[in-house]
Design a protein around this motif. Structure first.
Motif, mmCIF file in Angstrom:
data_model
loop_
_atom_site.group_PDB
_atom_site.id
_atom_site.type_symbol
_atom_site.label_atom_id
_atom_site.label_comp_id
_atom_site.label_asym_id
_atom_site.label_seq_id
_atom_site.Cartn_x
_atom_site.Cartn_y
_atom_site.Cartn_z
ATOM 1 N N PHE A 110 -5.831 9.428 -12.178
ATOM 2 C CA PHE A 110 -6.048 10.097 -10.886
ATOM 3 C C PHE A 110 -4.847 9.872 -9.964
ATOM 4 N N PRO A 111 -3.714 10.505 -10.226
ATOM 5 C CA PRO A 111 -2.519 10.226 -9.417
ATOM 6 C C PRO A 111 -2.667 10.590 -7.937
ATOM 7 N N ASP A 112 -3.338 11.687 -7.638
ATOM 8 C CA ASP A 112 -3.491 12.075 -6.226
ATOM 9 C C ASP A 112 -4.329 11.071 -5.455
ATOM 10 N N ASP A 113 -5.396 10.591 -6.077
ATOM 11 C CA ASP A 113 -6.246 9.597 -5.412
ATOM 12 C C ASP A 113 -5.505 8.282 -5.208
ATOM 13 N N THR A 114 -4.648 7.924 -6.162
ATOM 14 C CA THR A 114 -3.875 6.685 -6.037
ATOM 15 C C THR A 114 -2.941 6.763 -4.839
ATOM 16 N N PHE A 115 -2.256 7.894 -4.689
ATOM 17 C CA PHE A 115 -1.364 8.043 -3.537
ATOM 18 C C PHE A 115 -2.140 7.971 -2.231
ATOM 19 N N ARG A 116 -3.313 8.587 -2.197
ATOM 20 C CA ARG A 116 -4.130 8.554 -0.987
ATOM 21 C C ARG A 116 -4.586 7.128 -0.689
ATOM 22 N N LEU A 117 -5.029 6.399 -1.710
ATOM 23 C CA LEU A 117 -5.499 5.022 -1.504
ATOM 24 C C LEU A 117 -4.375 4.113 -1.021
ATOM 25 N N ILE A 118 -3.189 4.261 -1.592
ATOM 26 C CA ILE A 118 -2.060 3.442 -1.142
ATOM 27 C C ILE A 118 -1.710 3.796 0.300
ATOM 28 N N GLY A 119 -1.760 5.070 0.628
ATOM 29 C CA GLY A 119 -1.471 5.499 2.004
ATOM 30 C C GLY A 119 -2.501 5.018 3.006
ATOM 31 N N ASP A 120 -3.729 4.773 2.542
ATOM 32 C CA ASP A 120 -4.796 4.319 3.438
ATOM 33 C C ASP A 120 -4.865 2.804 3.606
ATOM 34 N N LEU A 121 -3.984 2.061 2.929
ATOM 35 C CA LEU A 121 -4.020 0.602 3.057
ATOM 36 C C LEU A 121 -3.708 0.196 4.497
ATOM 37 N N PRO A 122 -4.497 -0.721 5.058
ATOM 38 C CA PRO A 122 -4.237 -1.138 6.440
ATOM 39 C C PRO A 122 -3.061 -2.113 6.522
ATOM 40 N N LEU A 123 -2.423 -2.135 7.672
ATOM 41 C CA LEU A 123 -1.355 -3.080 7.984
ATOM 42 C C LEU A 123 -0.152 -2.968 7.057
ATOM 43 N N ILE A 124 0.098 -1.782 6.507
ATOM 44 C CA ILE A 124 1.230 -1.570 5.612
ATOM 45 C C ILE A 124 2.173 -0.573 6.290
ATOM 46 N N SER A 125 3.456 -0.931 6.324
ATOM 47 C CA SER A 125 4.429 -0.024 6.935
ATOM 48 C C SER A 125 4.661 1.187 6.034
ATOM 49 N N SER A 126 5.272 2.205 6.586
ATOM 50 C CA SER A 126 5.546 3.412 5.802
ATOM 51 C C SER A 126 6.552 3.113 4.685
ATOM 52 N N GLU A 127 7.496 2.193 4.938
ATOM 53 C CA GLU A 127 8.455 1.812 3.903
ATOM 54 C C GLU A 127 7.747 1.122 2.746
ATOM 55 N N MET A 128 6.796 0.233 3.050
ATOM 56 C CA MET A 128 6.057 -0.468 2.002
ATOM 57 C C MET A 128 5.166 0.504 1.241
ATOM 58 N N THR A 129 4.625 1.501 1.931
ATOM 59 C CA THR A 129 3.822 2.522 1.251
ATOM 60 C C THR A 129 4.663 3.264 0.226
ATOM 61 N N VAL A 130 5.883 3.636 0.610
ATOM 62 C CA VAL A 130 6.790 4.322 -0.317
ATOM 63 C C VAL A 130 7.143 3.394 -1.488
ATOM 64 N N ALA A 131 7.387 2.128 -1.187
ATOM 65 C CA ALA A 131 7.723 1.163 -2.240
ATOM 66 C C ALA A 131 6.569 0.990 -3.225
ATOM 67 N N LEU A 132 5.339 0.904 -2.726
ATOM 68 C CA LEU A 132 4.182 0.761 -3.615
ATOM 69 C C LEU A 132 3.934 2.038 -4.417
#
Length: 160
Positions: A110-132
């Protein structure tokens, strides 16, 4: 095969007073240590990798030394999770499943759901979201999870 010479009553081998009899406390400690160290190692390695990628693409805009240190420290933490298998194989196996194998397989399914879940993580910067996102997309989550799961299995087999 029975004992040739029975031990006297109350006798214990030398050094027995220094051994821990609780496998449960060892497992709980190992699982907690693995579940804490592995995501920190992943975050450092992923963020350092992203910074190195920016350095390669853009040039000397980012600090290459700090990114390299992040990758090294993250790798050392992941190595400590592998070494943890000598103390508590269960800790290494649980951490590898939670932070590596399951996210990697879920991303494949489920690649789309994974991207959404990583984007919804709290207290994570946009740079860390891209890195994850990069960590999961390039397969590092699955690769590191399977390798650490293997280390846990070997640790369990050696303890028998």
């Amino acid at each position: 095969m029975g004992q040739k010479f029975p031990s006297p009553a109350g006798w214990s081998p030398p050094g027995a007073q220094f051994t821990s009899g609780s496998a449960t406390s060892r497992s709980v400690t190992g699982v907690a240590a693995g579940l804490v160290m592995m995501p920190i190692g992943i975050a450092l390695a992923a963020n350092g990798g992203l910074d190195i990628r920016y350095w390669v693409i853009v040039g000397a805009v980012t600090d290459r030394f700090a990114a390299s240190v992040q990758i090294i420290v993250g790798s050392l933490l992941l190595m400590l999770v592998a070494v943890l298998a000598a103390y508590s194989p269960l800790g290494t196996m649980v951490a590898s499943l939670v932070w590596g194998v399951f996210p990697g397989v879920l991303h494949l399914l489920f690649p789309d759901d994974t991207f959404r879940l990583i984007g919804d993580l709290p207290l994570i910067s946009s740079e860390m979201t891209v890195a994850l996102h990069a960590w999961v997309t390039y397969g590092f989550a699955l690769i590191s999870g399977v390798m650490l799961l293997g280390a846990g299995i070997v640790g369990a087999l050696l303890r028998r």
